[in-house]
Design a protein around this motif. Structure first.
Motif, PDB file in Angstrom:
ATOM      1  N   ALA A 370      37.852 -83.042  34.589  1.00 64.35           N
ATOM      2  CA  ALA A 370      36.467 -82.638  34.843  1.00 64.35           C
ATOM      3  C   ALA A 370      36.409 -81.575  35.938  1.00 64.35           C
ATOM      4  O   ALA A 370      35.663 -80.585  35.832  1.00 64.35           O
ATOM      5  N   ASP A 371      37.196 -81.751  36.992  1.00 64.46           N
ATOM      6  CA  ASP A 371      37.237 -80.751  38.062  1.00 64.46           C
ATOM      7  C   ASP A 371      37.787 -79.418  37.544  1.00 64.46           C
ATOM      8  O   ASP A 371      37.299 -78.335  37.916  1.00 64.46           O
ATOM      9  N   PHE A 372      38.816 -79.466  36.697  1.00 57.16           N
ATOM     10  CA  PHE A 372      39.407 -78.262  36.115  1.00 57.16           C
ATOM     11  C   PHE A 372      38.363 -77.525  35.275  1.00 57.16           C
ATOM     12  O   PHE A 372      38.205 -76.295  35.383  1.00 57.16           O
ATOM     13  N   VAL A 373      37.641 -78.257  34.428  1.00 56.97           N
ATOM     14  CA  VAL A 373      36.625 -77.651  33.564  1.00 56.97           C
ATOM     15  C   VAL A 373      35.502 -77.059  34.413  1.00 56.97           C
ATOM     16  O   VAL A 373      35.028 -75.942  34.156  1.00 56.97           O
ATOM     17  N   ALA A 374      35.076 -77.807  35.432  1.00 58.30           N
ATOM     18  CA  ALA A 374      33.997 -77.314  36.291  1.00 58.30           C
ATOM     19  C   ALA A 374      34.398 -76.007  36.979  1.00 58.30           C
ATOM     20  O   ALA A 374      33.594 -75.069  37.085  1.00 58.30           O
ATOM     21  N   ALA A 375      35.648 -75.922  37.454  1.00 57.00           N
ATOM     22  CA  ALA A 375      36.115 -74.690  38.095  1.00 57.00           C
ATOM     23  C   ALA A 375      36.144 -73.538  37.101  1.00 57.00           C
ATOM     24  O   ALA A 375      35.761 -72.404  37.430  1.00 57.00           O
ATOM     25  N   ALA A 376      36.583 -73.816  35.872  1.00 55.25           N
ATOM     26  CA  ALA A 376      36.633 -72.771  34.845  1.00 55.25           C
ATOM     27  C   ALA A 376      35.234 -72.289  34.490  1.00 55.25           C
ATOM     28  O   ALA A 376      35.000 -71.079  34.336  1.00 55.25           O
TER      29      ALA A 376
END
Length: 511
Positions: A370-376
């Protein structure tokens, strides 16, 4: 819950303790089973989250299934090769377009001594499809109208039209005792099935124990008893495995795999995704949802967060060999510049603010993903705030309709396809689907076409077209096909299944 890494006190013999509670309520507390050493022939499984209930018709998550798969049974079951086989039903046939007839295995009883017969099947079917029964298994009951007793060993399952996946549905609907289902004793559930194990004890927040059903109608299990222990901290679970305190750990982190005594891994029928609430203004334009797919580098996600223990899925919750798989589709490429252009075309050159919801501890690397997607998404202007929930809260809140207050904007999850059939996704993508926050009449039309024929070639075409449409008009950000990674003790003999079922009767302990 914070937990230290010291070895836990071993368990008393579950056989001894379990016999005090057979066929009774989910008792916990006094006299529990955690104060002394467990028997060497007993199995201990560690899970990260505690089941909210052991009523198998209410929920369907992995932490529950390791218990309920062994207490309760279904009319049909999948074998190790995923083929549908008889279980509580010896045979079945389609009588007409809206009727399937099942002949039941004779002499089967529930743990409470009541008979498993046509009345029990009718009760189980009518209970789970009752609109007032708040099941989270709605995707397993699509198209089922009811059940009718023919004679004590014969029952008809009735559908609202042609239902080509009815046999698959019957692998997913547990049979429950009319005398005990939903009953309470001393304020706790009465947990009674027909399976190879009986309920023992439930120490809330700590562990659930089961003991072998020596009166089981089928082949007896070799493991006398097993415990499902709640261990929220992944490092604590691994330490317990290394110390010989547990035999099986669900959802090992990729970086832990090389540290386990044994690793059991399988390409799962689970597909991770981030579902859109398309009823929200900013997410209503397909160009925005395409842009959000283009913003996420799925290859990098698979290689970094999962260290190669997952692979980008082909923009669909299917893999090669599953009915409805569209081989012409590919993952959305990583193209943040095109994502920005599409957002600008849709009227959001400066992006917008949104929330991305994820459960804590439920999915392997779920919070990190979720953190990875949010950063992207942030890199292309979509400012996604990650909101993390306790699993049971997430499960309830995530079902709020997209048109209602409090509905999740974005919802991270894994979609399991243990049917190996595109029909499994219906509740997530149709206008009236119980888990859907998306509506496209063309998708509904293709779903209906696939459901209204028994011709498998026609169904393949309809569902392949459905996924093509869902590529143009995405209902989610399509992420990865996941691997299940299990840590096991050296003494455990077991092979995981792609359908995410857990039958302890197929497991063996060598010491």
């Amino acid at each position: 819950m914070d937990m230290d890494h010291r070895p836990r006190t071993r368990l008393l013999s579950l056989v001894t303790i379990g016999t005090l509670f057979l066929g009774t309520s989910a008792c916990g507390g006094g006299g529990g089973s955690g104060s002394a050493g467990r028997q060497s022939g007993d199995l201990v499984v560690a899970v990260a989250t505690e089941p909210s209930t052991l009523d198998p018709q209410l929920v369907n998550d992995r932490s529950s299934r390791i218990v309920t798969d062994n207490l309760f049974e279904t009319l049909l079951v999948r074998d190790e090769t995923s083929q549908i086989q008889p279980k509580l039903a010896d045979k079945y046939e389609r009588v007409d377009d809206t009727t399937w007839r099942f002949t039941l295995h004779p002499g089967v009883t529930f743990h409470d001594g009541s008979p498993f017969d046509a009345d029990a099947v009718v009760f189980s079917i009518e209970r789970i499809i009752d609109p007032d029964f708040d099941t989270q298994r709605t995707s397993y009951t699509e198209g089922i109208e009811g059940a009718r007793k023919v004679d004590p060993r014969t029952v008809d399952i009735l559908t609202d039209g042609k239902n080509p996946v009815l046999p698959a549905e019957m692998t997913s609907i547990p049979m429950v005792s009319p005398a005990s289902a939903g009953q309470q004793s001393f304020g706790h559930e009465v947990i009674v099935g027909t399976g190879p194990y009986k309920f023992g004890t439930w120490q809330r927040g700590r562990e659930i124990s089961l003991v072998r059903n020596d009166a089981y109608w089928g082949e007896k299990a070799s493991i006398a008893a097993f415990t499902v222990r709640v261990v929220p901290d992944a490092q604590t679970a691994l330490s317990a495995l290394q110390a010989g305190e547990v035999d099986l750990v669900f959802d090992l982190f990729p970086e832990q795999a090389k540290l386990a005594p044994q690793v059991k891994e399988i390409r799962a029928s689970d597909f991770s995704y981030v579902a859109f609430n398309t009823h929200r203004k900013e997410l209503s334009d397909p160009r925005v949802r395409q842009a959000m797919n283009l913003a996420v580098d799925k290859e990098s996600l698979a290689e970094t967060i999962y260290q190669g223990h997952a692979t980008p899925n082909q923009a669909q919750h299917l893999a090669k060999g599953m009915l409805g798989f569209n081989a012409s589709l590919s993952p959305f490429p990583y193209d943040p510049e095109q994502a920005k252009r599409l957002l600008a075309e849709a009227g959001y050159p400066n992006g917008f603010d949104i929330e991305l919801h994820v459960p804590i501890g439920r999915y392997s690397k779920g919070e990190e993903t979720a953190d990875f997607v949010a950063a992207a998404l942030g890199a292309v202007g979509v400012r996604a705030k990650v909101v993390k929930h306790d699993w049971n809260d997430y499960r309830e809140l995530g079902r709020v309709k997209g048109t209602e207050s409090g509905a999740f904007d974005l919802k991270y999850g894994w979609n399991s396809n243990e049917w190996f059939d595109a029909a499994r996704i219906k509740s997530h993508i149709t206008c009236k689907g119980a888990s859907s926050k998306f509506c496209d009449p063309k998708v509904d039309e293709l779903v209906k076409a696939g459901a209204d024929t028994l011709d498998q070639a026609e169904r393949q075409r309809d569902y392949a077209d459905m996924w093509a449409r869902l590529h143009e008009n995405p209902y989610s950000i399509y992420l990865l096909q996941q691997n299940y990674i299990f840590g096991a003790s050296q003494r455990l003999e077991w092979n995981p299944r792609p359908d995410d079922s857990y039958f302890v009767s197929t497991m063996r302990l060598t010491s």
